[in-house]
Design a protein around this motif. Structure first.
Motif, PDB file in Angstrom:
ATOM      1  N   PRO A   1       4.465 -25.534 -26.447  1.00 35.12           N
ATOM      2  CA  PRO A   1       3.100 -25.045 -26.177  1.00 35.12           C
ATOM      3  C   PRO A   1       3.106 -23.627 -25.617  1.00 35.12           C
ATOM      4  N   LEU A   2       2.006 -22.936 -25.846  1.00 35.16           N
ATOM      5  CA  LEU A   2       1.847 -21.594 -25.273  1.00 35.16           C
ATOM      6  C   LEU A   2       1.793 -21.696 -23.748  1.00 35.16           C
ATOM      7  N   HIS A   3       2.700 -21.005 -23.088  1.00 28.90           N
ATOM      8  CA  HIS A   3       2.649 -20.903 -21.628  1.00 28.90           C
ATOM      9  C   HIS A   3       3.427 -19.658 -21.217  1.00 28.90           C
ATOM     10  N   VAL A   4       3.314 -19.311 -19.952  1.00 27.41           N
ATOM     11  CA  VAL A   4       4.048 -18.138 -19.478  1.00 27.41           C
ATOM     12  C   VAL A   4       5.508 -18.540 -19.288  1.00 27.41           C
ATOM     13  N   ALA A   5       6.404 -17.963 -20.095  1.00 28.88           N
ATOM     14  CA  ALA A   5       7.825 -18.319 -19.996  1.00 28.88           C
ATOM     15  C   ALA A   5       8.397 -17.787 -18.685  1.00 28.88           C
ATOM     16  N   ARG A   6       9.374 -18.519 -18.151  1.00 27.65           N
ATOM     17  CA  ARG A   6       9.998 -18.084 -16.895  1.00 27.65           C
ATOM     18  C   ARG A   6      10.581 -16.668 -17.059  1.00 27.65           C
ATOM     19  N   GLY A   7      10.321 -15.832 -16.089  1.00 27.75           N
ATOM     20  CA  GLY A   7      10.874 -14.473 -16.115  1.00 27.75           C
ATOM     21  C   GLY A   7      10.019 -13.473 -16.884  1.00 27.75           C
ATOM     22  N   SER A   8       8.850 -13.911 -17.341  1.00 30.20           N
ATOM     23  CA  SER A   8       8.001 -12.986 -18.114  1.00 30.20           C
ATOM     24  C   SER A   8       7.241 -12.032 -17.197  1.00 30.20           C
ATOM     25  N   VAL A   9       6.999 -10.848 -17.705  1.00 32.30           N
ATOM     26  CA  VAL A   9       6.080  -9.918 -17.051  1.00 32.30           C
ATOM     27  C   VAL A   9       4.691 -10.277 -17.571  1.00 32.30           C
ATOM     28  N   VAL A  10       3.768 -10.603 -16.683  1.00 32.30           N
ATOM     29  CA  VAL A  10       2.418 -10.955 -17.127  1.00 32.30           C
ATOM     30  C   VAL A  10       1.527  -9.720 -17.000  1.00 32.30           C
ATOM     31  N   VAL A  11       0.912  -9.342 -18.116  1.00 36.25           N
ATOM     32  CA  VAL A  11       0.057  -8.148 -18.085  1.00 36.25           C
ATOM     33  C   VAL A  11      -1.333  -8.529 -18.588  1.00 36.25           C
ATOM     34  N   ASP A  12      -2.334  -8.300 -17.757  1.00 32.56           N
ATOM     35  CA  ASP A  12      -3.724  -8.508 -18.169  1.00 32.56           C
ATOM     36  C   ASP A  12      -4.218  -7.190 -18.756  1.00 32.56           C
ATOM     37  N   THR A  13      -4.551  -7.207 -20.049  1.00 30.06           N
ATOM     38  CA  THR A  13      -4.903  -5.959 -20.735  1.00 30.06           C
ATOM     39  C   THR A  13      -6.412  -5.699 -20.750  1.00 30.06           C
ATOM     40  N   SER A  14      -7.194  -6.554 -20.056  1.00 27.87           N
ATOM     41  CA  SER A  14      -8.667  -6.433 -20.152  1.00 27.87           C
ATOM     42  C   SER A  14      -9.157  -5.034 -19.803  1.00 27.87           C
ATOM     43  N   GLU A  15      -8.566  -4.456 -18.782  1.00 25.87           N
ATOM     44  CA  GLU A  15      -9.100  -3.191 -18.276  1.00 25.87           C
ATOM     45  C   GLU A  15      -8.123  -2.039 -18.451  1.00 25.87           C
TER      46      GLU A  15
ATOM     47  N   ALA B   1      10.340  -9.992 -26.323  1.00 26.98           N
ATOM     48  CA  ALA B   1       9.451 -11.104 -26.665  1.00 26.98           C
ATOM     49  C   ALA B   1       8.055 -10.810 -26.136  1.00 26.98           C
ATOM     50  N   ILE B   2       7.060 -10.924 -27.001  1.00 26.65           N
ATOM     51  CA  ILE B   2       5.673 -10.718 -26.570  1.00 26.65           C
ATOM     52  C   ILE B   2       4.851 -11.952 -26.944  1.00 26.65           C
ATOM     53  N   ASP B   3       4.452 -12.686 -25.941  1.00 23.11           N
ATOM     54  CA  ASP B   3       3.663 -13.896 -26.167  1.00 23.11           C
ATOM     55  C   ASP B   3       2.285 -13.752 -25.535  1.00 23.11           C
ATOM     56  N   GLY B   4       1.402 -14.687 -25.901  1.00 24.53           N
ATOM     57  CA  GLY B   4       0.067 -14.686 -25.308  1.00 24.53           C
ATOM     58  C   GLY B   4      -0.946 -15.194 -26.315  1.00 24.53           C
ATOM     59  N   PRO B   5      -2.178 -15.420 -25.855  1.00 19.42           N
ATOM     60  CA  PRO B   5      -3.216 -15.916 -26.763  1.00 19.42           C
ATOM     61  C   PRO B   5      -3.699 -14.815 -27.709  1.00 19.42           C
ATOM     62  N   SER B   6      -4.469 -15.195 -28.714  1.00 20.23           N
ATOM     63  CA  SER B   6      -4.960 -14.192 -29.669  1.00 20.23           C
ATOM     64  C   SER B   6      -5.976 -13.271 -28.984  1.00 20.23           C
ATOM     65  N   GLY B   7      -5.975 -12.017 -29.418  1.00 21.63           N
ATOM     66  CA  GLY B   7      -6.929 -11.061 -28.876  1.00 21.63           C
ATOM     67  C   GLY B   7      -6.483 -10.420 -27.570  1.00 21.63           C
ATOM     68  N   ALA B   8      -5.265 -10.736 -27.126  1.00 23.00           N
ATOM     69  CA  ALA B   8      -4.784 -10.154 -25.865  1.00 23.00           C
ATOM     70  C   ALA B   8      -4.191  -8.763 -26.081  1.00 23.00           C
ATOM     71  N   GLY B   9      -4.040  -8.374 -27.347  1.00 24.40           N
ATOM     72  CA  GLY B   9      -3.485  -7.044 -27.650  1.00 24.40           C
ATOM     73  C   GLY B   9      -2.030  -7.090 -28.073  1.00 24.40           C
ATOM     74  N   LYS B  10      -1.514  -8.276 -28.359  1.00 28.34           N
ATOM     75  CA  LYS B  10      -0.082  -8.404 -28.684  1.00 28.34           C
ATOM     76  C   LYS B  10       0.334  -7.540 -29.875  1.00 28.34           C
ATOM     77  N   SER B  11      -0.424  -7.632 -30.978  1.00 32.11           N
ATOM     78  CA  SER B  11      -0.004  -6.921 -32.198  1.00 32.11           C
ATOM     79  C   SER B  11       0.011  -5.416 -31.981  1.00 32.11           C
ATOM     80  N   THR B  12      -1.038  -4.917 -31.369  1.00 30.54           N
ATOM     81  CA  THR B  12      -1.121  -3.464 -31.178  1.00 30.54           C
ATOM     82  C   THR B  12       0.009  -2.984 -30.283  1.00 30.54           C
ATOM     83  N   VAL B  13       0.213  -3.701 -29.185  1.00 32.63           N
ATOM     84  CA  VAL B  13       1.264  -3.300 -28.242  1.00 32.63           C
ATOM     85  C   VAL B  13       2.643  -3.447 -28.897  1.00 32.63           C
ATOM     86  N   ALA B  14       2.852  -4.555 -29.610  1.00 32.58           N
ATOM     87  CA  ALA B  14       4.160  -4.792 -30.227  1.00 32.58           C
ATOM     88  C   ALA B  14       4.471  -3.734 -31.291  1.00 32.58           C
ATOM     89  N   ARG B  15       3.478  -3.383 -32.089  1.00 35.70           N
ATOM     90  CA  ARG B  15       3.707  -2.362 -33.130  1.00 35.70           C
ATOM     91  C   ARG B  15       4.061  -1.022 -32.494  1.00 35.70           C
TER      92      ARG B  15
END
Ligand code: DC
Length: 303
Positions: free
Chosen positions: A238-252, A51-65
């Motif tokens: 609603p969009l939120h960090v699901a319990r047990g998720s790995v949170v990754v900040d892709t900014s850098e 499962a890959i969740d997060g707001p738009s522009g966080a890199g979800k599609s690229t990473v998921a593909r």
């Protein structure tokens, strides 16, 4: 080698699979069975879902593909399904924000139309009643409409049912807003990708530009803020960090760093090893813990 893409015919009912060969030809459609999953797993026959969740522009599609390609699993873009419903609403003359009358009109749309994801990982097409709407759903207006219709419980119920059927049949890397919290809370790996607002807007603007859609970074950022607010404050899922998720900040981080981190997380959670054999990813028990990363790197699909 073949690539299997499962899709659900939500109007006619039933689950189908397309077999796509290396030369691009697609065989006759067959009712999907568990053996048709593109990942062979002699140890654990349950479909692998990430499962890959997060707001738009966080890199979800690229990473998921990329993960889908590495693991030989279908890429399932659930946002595209909400966008297809948004397109239907827009074609019906509805504009956001939705009033009660609009909400009533939109609520039945997902159940009464056929929404399919079809094609291989790098070129997944979105079909609405058989029409290819892959480009039409990518406009900023359609994104806002998708966000508005996705707040309606009836729309969510219909689409979540389709997403669960696809996931249970074939496994996959499923991208969205509520995959780890609602659709597949027991996914093998749950990821929440994020990035700072400026970087997210910059990426989204570049994506749109590549598709021939022009908007300034400021405009994109304002729309993202509006969508974030809607998506994270609606009462249903609603969009939120699901319990047990790995949170990754892709900014850098680079794409390779993010993918390597997620493969390592998957490795640890599943205690299995993943090897590429003849173009397919084969899973087996990983007694050696992290051995896979030193001895058997996963190669990208060559098709
Ligand atoms: O991922 P995307 O930007 O294409 O999604 C479009 C909209 O669809 C998004 O603003 C919120 C909604 N969405 C959702 O509510 N749940 C999902 N699983 C995926 C998308």
């Amino acid at each position: 080698m073949t690539t299997t893409v499962a899709r659900v015919d939500s109007a006619g009912g039933g689950l189908w699979a397309d077999l796509t060969y290396n030369d691009g030809s697609v065989s006759s459609r067959k009712k999907a069975t568990p053996e048709m999953s593109s990942t062979t797993d002699p140890v654990n026959p349950e479909p692998l879902i990430i499962a890959i969740d997060g707001p738009s522009g966080a890199g979800k599609s690229t990473v998921a593909r990329l993960l889908a390609s590495r693991l030989g699993l279908p890429y399932i873009d659930t946002g595209a399904m909400y966008r297809a419903v948004g397109l239907l609403a827009a074609r019906g003359g509805i504009e956001p924000p939705l009033d009660d009358e609009d909400a009533a009109a939109v609520s039945g749309l997902a159940e009464n139309h056929r929404i399919e994801l079809s094609g291989t990982g790098r070129d997944v097409r979105v079909l609405l009643d058989g029409e290819d709407v892959s480009e039409a759903i990518r406009t900023p207006e359609c994104a806002l409409m998708a966000s508005a219709v996705s707040a309606l419980p009836a729309v969510r119920r219909a689409l979540v049912a389709i997403q669960r059927r696809i996931g249970l049949q074939s496994g996959g890397i499923m991208e969205g807003r509520d995959i780890g919290s609602v659709v597949f809370p027991d996914a093998a790996l749950k990821v929440y990708l994020t990035a700072n607002p400026a970087e997210r807007a910059r990426r989204r603007q570049a994506d749109l530009h590549a598709k021939g859609i022009e908007a300034t970074v400021d405009e994109v950022r304002r729309q993202q803020q509006q969508r974030d607010l809607q998506d994270s404050t609606r009462s249903d899922s609603p969009l939120h960090v699901a319990r047990g998720s790995v949170v990754v900040d892709t900014s850098e981080s680079t794409l390779d760093e993010v993918v390597a981190r997620l493969l390592a997380e998957l490795d640890e959670r599943m205690e299995i090893r993943l090897d590429t054999v003849g173009g397919n990813t084969v899973r087996s028990r990983n007694h050696g813990g992290l051995a896979r990363r030193e001895s058997a790197p996963i190669e990208e699909e060559s098709s």
